[in-house]
Design a protein around this motif. Structure first.
Motif, PDB file in Angstrom:
ATOM      1  N   PHE A 168    -105.614 -73.823  53.065  1.00  0.00           N
ATOM      2  CA  PHE A 168    -104.239 -73.472  53.423  1.00  0.00           C
ATOM      3  C   PHE A 168    -103.431 -73.000  52.209  1.00  0.00           C
ATOM      4  O   PHE A 168    -102.274 -73.377  52.029  1.00  0.00           O
ATOM      5  CB  PHE A 168    -103.532 -74.648  54.116  1.00  0.00           C
ATOM      6  CG  PHE A 168    -104.193 -75.068  55.393  1.00  0.00           C
ATOM      7  CD1 PHE A 168    -103.911 -74.427  56.583  1.00  0.00           C
ATOM      8  CD2 PHE A 168    -105.133 -76.097  55.391  1.00  0.00           C
ATOM      9  CE1 PHE A 168    -104.542 -74.810  57.764  1.00  0.00           C
ATOM     10  CE2 PHE A 168    -105.764 -76.484  56.564  1.00  0.00           C
ATOM     11  CZ  PHE A 168    -105.465 -75.833  57.754  1.00  0.00           C
ATOM     12  N   TYR A 169    -104.064 -72.160  51.388  1.00  0.00           N
ATOM     13  CA  TYR A 169    -103.359 -71.571  50.255  1.00  0.00           C
ATOM     14  C   TYR A 169    -102.213 -70.696  50.762  1.00  0.00           C
ATOM     15  O   TYR A 169    -102.268 -70.119  51.850  1.00  0.00           O
ATOM     16  CB  TYR A 169    -104.304 -70.730  49.408  1.00  0.00           C
ATOM     17  CG  TYR A 169    -105.349 -71.526  48.646  1.00  0.00           C
ATOM     18  CD1 TYR A 169    -105.106 -72.834  48.244  1.00  0.00           C
ATOM     19  CD2 TYR A 169    -106.560 -70.952  48.313  1.00  0.00           C
ATOM     20  CE1 TYR A 169    -106.055 -73.556  47.545  1.00  0.00           C
ATOM     21  CE2 TYR A 169    -107.522 -71.660  47.607  1.00  0.00           C
ATOM     22  CZ  TYR A 169    -107.258 -72.968  47.232  1.00  0.00           C
ATOM     23  OH  TYR A 169    -108.202 -73.675  46.532  1.00  0.00           O
ATOM     24  N   HIS A 170    -101.180 -70.564  49.920  1.00  0.00           N
ATOM     25  CA  HIS A 170    -100.044 -69.729  50.272  1.00  0.00           C
ATOM     26  C   HIS A 170    -100.468 -68.259  50.312  1.00  0.00           C
ATOM     27  O   HIS A 170    -101.257 -67.794  49.481  1.00  0.00           O
ATOM     28  CB  HIS A 170     -98.917 -69.884  49.250  1.00  0.00           C
ATOM     29  CG  HIS A 170     -98.471 -71.301  49.068  1.00  0.00           C
ATOM     30  ND1 HIS A 170     -98.306 -72.167  50.115  1.00  0.00           N
ATOM     31  CD2 HIS A 170     -98.148 -71.998  47.942  1.00  0.00           C
ATOM     32  CE1 HIS A 170     -97.887 -73.332  49.655  1.00  0.00           C
ATOM     33  NE2 HIS A 170     -97.807 -73.265  48.346  1.00  0.00           N
ATOM     34  N   LEU A 171     -99.914 -67.531  51.265  1.00  0.00           N
ATOM     35  CA  LEU A 171    -100.157 -66.103  51.410  1.00  0.00           C
ATOM     36  C   LEU A 171     -98.918 -65.371  50.916  1.00  0.00           C
ATOM     37  O   LEU A 171     -97.846 -65.477  51.508  1.00  0.00           O
ATOM     38  CB  LEU A 171    -100.449 -65.753  52.871  1.00  0.00           C
ATOM     39  CG  LEU A 171    -101.529 -66.595  53.568  1.00  0.00           C
ATOM     40  CD1 LEU A 171    -101.708 -66.146  55.011  1.00  0.00           C
ATOM     41  CD2 LEU A 171    -102.856 -66.526  52.806  1.00  0.00           C
ATOM     42  N   TYR A 172     -99.061 -64.605  49.827  1.00  0.00           N
ATOM     43  CA  TYR A 172     -97.908 -64.001  49.168  1.00  0.00           C
ATOM     44  C   TYR A 172     -97.651 -62.555  49.566  1.00  0.00           C
ATOM     45  O   TYR A 172     -96.498 -62.122  49.573  1.00  0.00           O
ATOM     46  CB  TYR A 172     -98.087 -64.063  47.654  1.00  0.00           C
ATOM     47  CG  TYR A 172     -97.929 -65.441  47.084  1.00  0.00           C
ATOM     48  CD1 TYR A 172     -96.816 -66.215  47.382  1.00  0.00           C
ATOM     49  CD2 TYR A 172     -98.902 -65.975  46.241  1.00  0.00           C
ATOM     50  CE1 TYR A 172     -96.674 -67.487  46.860  1.00  0.00           C
ATOM     51  CE2 TYR A 172     -98.757 -67.245  45.708  1.00  0.00           C
ATOM     52  CZ  TYR A 172     -97.646 -67.992  46.013  1.00  0.00           C
ATOM     53  OH  TYR A 172     -97.504 -69.256  45.502  1.00  0.00           O
ATOM     54  N   GLY A 173     -98.693 -61.803  49.827  1.00  0.00           N
ATOM     55  CA  GLY A 173     -98.494 -60.380  50.089  1.00  0.00           C
ATOM     56  C   GLY A 173     -99.432 -59.858  51.146  1.00  0.00           C
ATOM     57  O   GLY A 173    -100.564 -60.332  51.279  1.00  0.00           O
ATOM     58  N   ILE A 174     -98.966 -58.866  51.909  1.00  0.00           N
ATOM     59  CA  ILE A 174     -99.810 -58.198  52.901  1.00  0.00           C
ATOM     60  C   ILE A 174     -99.484 -56.709  52.894  1.00  0.00           C
ATOM     61  O   ILE A 174     -98.312 -56.316  52.883  1.00  0.00           O
ATOM     62  CB  ILE A 174     -99.626 -58.805  54.310  1.00  0.00           C
ATOM     63  CG1 ILE A 174    -100.552 -58.090  55.319  1.00  0.00           C
ATOM     64  CG2 ILE A 174     -98.171 -58.772  54.758  1.00  0.00           C
ATOM     65  CD1 ILE A 174    -100.696 -58.821  56.635  1.00  0.00           C
ATOM     66  N   ARG A 175    -100.528 -55.891  52.876  1.00  0.00           N
ATOM     67  CA  ARG A 175    -100.379 -54.446  52.955  1.00  0.00           C
ATOM     68  C   ARG A 175    -101.610 -53.875  53.660  1.00  0.00           C
ATOM     69  O   ARG A 175    -102.680 -54.481  53.674  1.00  0.00           O
ATOM     70  CB  ARG A 175    -100.261 -53.815  51.561  1.00  0.00           C
ATOM     71  CG  ARG A 175     -98.921 -54.027  50.881  1.00  0.00           C
ATOM     72  CD  ARG A 175     -97.787 -53.339  51.617  1.00  0.00           C
ATOM     73  NE  ARG A 175     -96.506 -53.518  50.949  1.00  0.00           N
ATOM     74  CZ  ARG A 175     -95.681 -54.533  51.166  1.00  0.00           C
ATOM     75  NH1 ARG A 175     -96.027 -55.492  52.026  1.00  0.00           N
ATOM     76  NH2 ARG A 175     -94.532 -54.599  50.534  1.00  0.00           N
ATOM     77  N   GLY A 176    -101.432 -52.713  54.219  1.00  0.00           N
ATOM     78  CA  GLY A 176    -102.544 -52.077  54.914  1.00  0.00           C
ATOM     79  C   GLY A 176    -102.438 -50.569  54.865  1.00  0.00           C
ATOM     80  O   GLY A 176    -101.458 -50.004  54.376  1.00  0.00           O
ATOM     81  N   GLY A 177    -103.474 -49.941  55.380  1.00  0.00           N
ATOM     82  CA  GLY A 177    -103.521 -48.489  55.410  1.00  0.00           C
ATOM     83  C   GLY A 177    -104.811 -48.042  56.047  1.00  0.00           C
ATOM     84  O   GLY A 177    -105.432 -48.767  56.845  1.00  0.00           O
ATOM     85  N   SER A 178    -105.245 -46.858  55.674  1.00  0.00           N
ATOM     86  CA  SER A 178    -106.441 -46.290  56.280  1.00  0.00           C
ATOM     87  C   SER A 178    -107.695 -47.091  55.964  1.00  0.00           C
ATOM     88  O   SER A 178    -108.695 -47.002  56.688  1.00  0.00           O
ATOM     89  CB  SER A 178    -106.623 -44.842  55.800  1.00  0.00           C
ATOM     90  OG  SER A 178    -106.739 -44.786  54.389  1.00  0.00           O
ATOM     91  N   TYR A 211     -97.217 -57.694  60.739  1.00  0.00           N
ATOM     92  CA  TYR A 211     -97.600 -59.039  60.314  1.00  0.00           C
ATOM     93  C   TYR A 211     -96.522 -59.621  59.400  1.00  0.00           C
ATOM     94  O   TYR A 211     -95.869 -58.894  58.654  1.00  0.00           O
ATOM     95  CB  TYR A 211     -98.912 -59.020  59.523  1.00  0.00           C
ATOM     96  CG  TYR A 211    -100.096 -58.422  60.228  1.00  0.00           C
ATOM     97  CD1 TYR A 211    -101.048 -59.235  60.847  1.00  0.00           C
ATOM     98  CD2 TYR A 211    -100.298 -57.045  60.244  1.00  0.00           C
ATOM     99  CE1 TYR A 211    -102.155 -58.699  61.474  1.00  0.00           C
ATOM    100  CE2 TYR A 211    -101.410 -56.494  60.876  1.00  0.00           C
ATOM    101  CZ  TYR A 211    -102.321 -57.317  61.489  1.00  0.00           C
ATOM    102  OH  TYR A 211    -103.429 -56.777  62.114  1.00  0.00           O
ATOM    103  N   VAL A 212     -96.389 -60.946  59.440  1.00  0.00           N
ATOM    104  CA  VAL A 212     -95.625 -61.679  58.437  1.00  0.00           C
ATOM    105  C   VAL A 212     -96.522 -62.790  57.912  1.00  0.00           C
ATOM    106  O   VAL A 212     -97.311 -63.379  58.658  1.00  0.00           O
ATOM    107  CB  VAL A 212     -94.315 -62.249  59.014  1.00  0.00           C
ATOM    108  CG1 VAL A 212     -93.363 -61.132  59.395  1.00  0.00           C
ATOM    109  CG2 VAL A 212     -94.567 -63.160  60.213  1.00  0.00           C
ATOM    110  N   VAL A 213     -96.422 -63.069  56.608  1.00  0.00           N
ATOM    111  CA  VAL A 213     -97.255 -64.100  55.982  1.00  0.00           C
ATOM    112  C   VAL A 213     -96.390 -64.979  55.105  1.00  0.00           C
ATOM    113  O   VAL A 213     -95.306 -64.578  54.660  1.00  0.00           O
ATOM    114  CB  VAL A 213     -98.394 -63.481  55.136  1.00  0.00           C
ATOM    115  CG1 VAL A 213     -99.321 -62.648  56.001  1.00  0.00           C
ATOM    116  CG2 VAL A 213     -97.828 -62.651  53.985  1.00  0.00           C
ATOM    117  N   GLY A 214     -96.885 -66.212  54.847  1.00  0.00           N
ATOM    118  CA  GLY A 214     -96.091 -67.117  54.032  1.00  0.00           C
ATOM    119  C   GLY A 214     -96.843 -68.324  53.534  1.00  0.00           C
ATOM    120  O   GLY A 214     -98.074 -68.311  53.388  1.00  0.00           O
ATOM    121  N   ALA A 215     -96.096 -69.383  53.293  1.00  0.00           N
ATOM    122  CA  ALA A 215     -96.635 -70.588  52.671  1.00  0.00           C
ATOM    123  C   ALA A 215     -97.613 -71.307  53.590  1.00  0.00           C
ATOM    124  O   ALA A 215     -97.506 -71.254  54.813  1.00  0.00           O
ATOM    125  CB  ALA A 215     -95.491 -71.523  52.291  1.00  0.00           C
TER     126      ALA A 215
END
Length: 358
Positions: free
Chosen positions: A207-217, A177-181
């Motif tokens: 439509f707030y800005h998306l600053y970070g994305i992380r994932g895992g189990s 994934y990529v996220v942004g403004a």
């Protein structure tokens, strides 16, 4: 809409001024059409992200500069990058395969550990993909939602390829994934050969800005401005809003099994041990915005701040302690390789041999 002081105003504004200052006198050249210029000072200029690719250290930042080191930071080489857009984030899934994202909707990919990069997506194509997506949503889509999505897609087309991607995360070499403004979010299942806009799959009506994305189990999370926190529902394929106690901007997050920790303005951090159902505030001991993080192989957590703080926790964020560094500066990101701590910031990259306290 709240304009975050760190990511979009401070860094983007500064980077834009830097790029403008070197614009050729004979006319404008789009940064999407101009490869990153070679500079002997690339390791000393504004860098916004760091990563480790195997044993290699990698950093990226203004003007499309990406540098890498194979000797733990004693020397740096400049990568071949096809654009000169400012780069904001890096992510590697192994020693060879990684991604960089940045302004003008740029997504770059490397297959050789960061020495050479190819363009997978830019703002021109991203805008068209989003517009096509919203024009072909199912007939049963809520009319209010549909109108808002179309209006935002039209606005993006009018603005041109200017909207930045601010973070990138891959679960493996294929899916990421990529996220942004302005709610920008794209998904790929083929390592970035093709990208699908997911702007209609987020519970983010403003439509707030998306600053970070992380994932895992424990799933995939997105952090954004004005306390926005999203969690991917695998059953629906949608990012549902998660309520947190904070109304300020989250600049990023980290995850490990059984833990999500989100951080942002004025040293603020919150953690959840139950998939986002409940959150507790973390006393970081600092008041500067937190700008980078990493989970170490042994499970400890690292944070850095724009005031030059480096923090470590060995109890999943219940407590943090300061780590002394020799040449502190405003930090934008950090990564660790063995006993080497690499930090990016306004004055380039700093590499220190350090044993983190327990």
């Amino acid at each position: 809409m709240h304009t975050p002081a760190f990511r979009l105003a401070a860094l983007a504004g500064l980077a834009t001024l830097l790029v403008a200052s070197i614009a050729p006198a004979h006319g404008f050249v789009d940064v999407l059409d101009q490869p990153a210029a070679t500079s002997a000072l690339a390791s000393q200029r504004l860098l916004l992200a760091t990563a480790v690719a195997g044993k290699r250290l990698v950093a990226a930042g203004a003007r499309g500069h990406i540098i890498f080191s194979d000797d733990l930071g004693r020397s740096w080489q400049q990568a071949k990058v096809p654009v000169s857009a400012d780069l904001t984030a890096l992510h590697f899934v192994d020693a060879k395969s990684g991604w960089a994202v940045g302004h003008e909707g740029v997504v770059l990919h490397t297959r050789d550990g960061g020495a050479t990069w190819t363009l997978q997506l830019d703002g021109r194509r991203a805008n068209k993909l989003v517009l096509d997506r919203v024009q072909h949503l199912p007939a049963g889509t809520d009319p209010t939602v549909l109108e808002a999505l179309k209006s935002e897609a039209d606005r993006a087309m009018s603005d041109g390829p200017s909207r930045p991607f601010l973070d990138v995360w891959f679960a493996n070499a294929r899916e990421g994934y990529v996220v942004g403004a302005y709610n920008l979010i794209f998904h790929t299942r083929d390592g970035g050969e093709s990208w699908e806009p997911w702007v209609d799959r987020t519970e983010n009506p403003r439509f707030y800005h998306l600053y970070g994305i992380r994932g895992g189990s424990d799933g995939v999370y997105v952090a954004g401005e004005l306390g926005l926190m999203l969690h991917l529902d695998p059953a629906t394929g949608r990012f549902a809003a998660v309520q947190t106690p904070y109304e300020g901007s989250y600049f990023g997050l980290l995850t490990k099994p059984g833990l999500v920790l989100a951080y942002g303005m004025r040293g603020t951090a919150y953690r959840s041990r139950d998939g986002g159902a409940h959150w507790e505030q973390v006393d970081t001991g600092i008041t500067a915005s937190i700008t980078g993080s990493q989970v170490l192989p042994d499970g400890r957590l690292l944070l850095c701040s724009q005031a030059g703080d480096v923090l470590v926790s060995d109890d999943d964020g219940v407590h943090f302690r300061r780590v002394a560094t020799k040449q502190p500066m405003p930090y934008t990101g950090l990564a660790v390789e063995g006993d080497v701590l690499v930090l990016s910031g306004l004055r380039g990259v700093r590499v220190e041999s350090i044993r983190l306290p327990r």
